[in-house]
Design a protein around this motif. Structure first.
Motif, PDB file in Angstrom:
ATOM      1  N   THR A   1       0.845  -1.191   0.000  1.00  0.00           N
ATOM      2  CA  THR A   1       0.000   0.000   0.000  1.00  0.00           C
ATOM      3  C   THR A   1       0.883   1.245   0.000  1.00  0.00           C
ATOM      4  O   THR A   1       1.881   1.291   0.734  1.00  0.00           O
TER       5      THR A   1
ATOM      6  N   ARG B 200      -1.505  -1.249  -3.700  1.00  0.00           N
ATOM      7  CA  ARG B 200      -2.722  -0.438  -3.641  1.00  0.00           C
ATOM      8  C   ARG B 200      -2.350   1.014  -3.385  1.00  0.00           C
ATOM      9  O   ARG B 200      -1.524   1.318  -2.524  1.00  0.00           O
TER      10      ARG B 200
ATOM     11  N   VAL C 216      -3.746   4.712  -2.202  1.00  0.00           N
ATOM     12  CA  VAL C 216      -4.814   5.384  -1.469  1.00  0.00           C
ATOM     13  C   VAL C 216      -4.570   6.888  -1.559  1.00  0.00           C
ATOM     14  O   VAL C 216      -3.467   7.363  -1.251  1.00  0.00           O
TER      15      VAL C 216
ATOM     16  N   LEU D 131      -6.618  -0.253   6.881  1.00  0.00           N
ATOM     17  CA  LEU D 131      -6.133  -0.919   5.677  1.00  0.00           C
ATOM     18  C   LEU D 131      -5.016  -1.902   5.989  1.00  0.00           C
ATOM     19  O   LEU D 131      -4.851  -2.910   5.292  1.00  0.00           O
TER      20      LEU D 131
ATOM     21  N   ALA E 278     -11.370   4.313  -0.154  1.00  0.00           N
ATOM     22  CA  ALA E 278     -10.616   3.092   0.128  1.00  0.00           C
ATOM     23  C   ALA E 278     -11.466   2.013   0.779  1.00  0.00           C
ATOM     24  O   ALA E 278     -10.979   0.905   1.013  1.00  0.00           O
TER      25      ALA E 278
END
Length: 525
Positions: free
Chosen positions: A19, A41, A43, A417, A446
């Protein structure tokens, strides 16, 4: 052709990054070239300070470095506050930024987002700041960053890549293996510590954030020594409801009395910072003469000298000590001392703070195993003084150390997360929540199932109280709050409005059942 920007993404993947938090801009477009095709990922916060706080919360909850991508100039200066908080609380964070073209640096030519000396500024806040100027330097820079974050006291690390370097070719780039592991404890220091432990009759353990992932080893040593354990704010959750546990601040007179009565104190992963040990500024903290310190940071050990200093990861040193004193003392005196101190500390904070702590306990009991991320608000201050959490590392906030307002909402998003199976609650006051209020949108983007609890007492009441105590007429402490419920609904979040703490437990369970970000506004007097 693979560019440096694309190679960067591959190297981050190789180092376990899943992330990144960031806001793309014209100075980082090339860093994003390979991101959509990666497993990482992305965000998007609403402000770069939010990116830093999200990376912080991600790191505290997971134990892995949080990573932020920000543009040069204002993007990076917006992130400095979060980096400073991470440095104060020893949180591993990697900030990767752009910077203007190599040939323009330091010349003051007026380029977009130009700073006089961006890297020089970062060197004052980050543990390390490095500029990548060629493809060959990139694997080394990334490996060095993760090495720093894994083998010493954590904090923020910065890497900058100039605009004209990002698109350079970087084919066939392989990650470098980490070259170092955390140091093992020095044998002579362990032997001397054991000598003191065996001679002690009234030992006491102090545990800070550096011990939060060494719960089993800490429990083994405390039980073997029959030693009460005092946890600072970042150590809460260790030995939850254990008879030897004293989850109360060393700033309290009751805890200081326990420290004064001990004939040996073992301090693990704690820097003796004033916001934990002298938050009232009364100068009442007196370090014991017979002190063993265990800390991963050699510089920290020098700042607060001890009879024995053990430079080591907390778990490794505690395991060595516990194994050598196995068998215990066969006594319950430590538990009796701990119980008496808990009771005295609870009485000391008084009815008003007790009521605020009970509100926090309501959150804990309604959502067992929750991660509660706090901002600088009254129930957080109260619970930092005297509160036991049920998850190691599951209680953290910015009300100690650097003390940045607005930390709670974005940090809670990062935590959610990082640990998607755990309930995550952000506990923030109406004043602090307004610092990072737009991050509600990031939570929705998210799908981070954070439960935002706004403790709305219509102002900066902790500051107002401090002004009154100092004989200063309060000014500037009553900013009018918005209707948080309407704002959250505008972002598409489910909401609840409460007038009484007694309704909080049921509201939390209802919010948790949705599996989506929610906001609960609690109006208090």
């Amino acid at each position: 052709m693979t560019t440096i920007g694309e190679a960067l993404i591959g190297l981050l993947e190789a180092h376990g990054v899943d992330t990144v938090f960031g806001i793309p801009g014209v100075h980082t477009i090339e860093l994003y070239r390979g991101l959509a095709r990666s497993r990482i990922r992305h965000v998007t916060p609403r402000h770069e300070q939010g990116a830093g706080f999200m990376a912080d919360g991600y790191a505290r909850a997971s134990g892995r470095p949080g990573v932020a991508f920000v543009i040069t100039g204002p993007g990076l200066t917006n992130t400095i506050t979060a980096m400073a908080q991470a440095r104060a609380d020893s949180v591993p964070m990697l900030v990767i930024s752009g910077v203007n073209a190599l040939g323009s640096l330091g010349k003051g030519l007026g380029f977009l987002h130009e700073l006089p000396d961006q890297r020089g500024m970062m060197e004052k806040v980050a543990l390390s700041s490095r500029r990548v100027t060629t493809a060959a330097e990139l694997p080394e820079a990334i490996s060095e960053a993760f090495e720093i974050l894994a083998t010493a006291r954590p904090g923020p690390v910065h890497i900058e890549i100039p605009l004209d370097v990002m698109p350079l070719p970087a084919d066939g780039m392989e990650p470098l293996a980490r070259r170092a592991t955390p140091d093992t404890p020095d044998e002579a220091a362990i032997a001397e510590a054991l000598r003191l432990l065996r001679a002690a009759r009234r030992p006491l353990i102090l545990a800070g954030g550096g011990a939060k992932r060494a719960g089993a080893e800490l429990k083994a040593l405390a039980e073997a020594l029959d030693a009460p354990l005092v946890t600072t704010t970042n150590g809460r959750g260790l030995l939850f409801r254990h008879p030897l546990n004293v989850p109360a601040s060393p700033s309290l007179k009751a805890v200081r009395a326990l420290m004064a009565e001990a004939d040996l104190v073992i301090a693990v992963g704690t820097e003796f910072g004033p916001t934990d040990y002298d938050m009232y500024g009364d100068g009442g903290l007196v370090l014991p003469n017979n002190l063993i310190r265990i800390d991963i940071d050699a510089g920290q050990l020098v700042r607060r000298p001890a009879a024995v200093s053990v430079r080591s990861d907390a778990g490794a040193a505690l395991a060595r000590l516990a194994a050598a004193v196995v068998g215990g003392r066969g006594s319950s005196a430590g538990a009796a001392l701990a119980r008496a101190t808990r009771e005295a500390a609870w009485a000391e904070i008084g009815p008003a703070m007790q009521a605020q702590v009970r509100a926090v306990e309501t959150i804990r009991d309604a959502l067992p195993g929750a991660i509660i991320v706090g901002d600088s608000t009254q129930p957080v201050y109260a619970a930092n003084l005297c509160y036991d959490h049920d998850r190691p590392g599951g209680w953290f906030n910015a009300a100690t150390g650097y003390g940045a307002l607005g930390f709670g909402p974005p940090a809670a998003i990062g935590a959610a997360l990082a640990v998607p199976d755990a309930p995550v609650v952000c506990l923030s006051g109406d004043g602090g929540f307004q610092f990072t209020l737009p991050e509600l949108g990031a939570a929705l983007d998210a799908q981070a199932p954070v439960i935002f609890v706004v403790w709305n007492n219509r102002g900066y009441r902790e500051i107002e109280t401090s002004m009154l105590d100092a004989g200063v007429e309060p000014v500037g402490v009553s900013p009018v709050p918005p209707d948080f419920v309407l704002i959250a609904q505008a972002y598409g979040l489910a909401t609840q409005r409460l007038q009484d703490v007694s309704s909080l437990g049921g509201a939390l369970k209802k919010a948790r059942s949705t599996g989506k970000p929610c906001l609960i506004e609690l109006t208090v007097e």
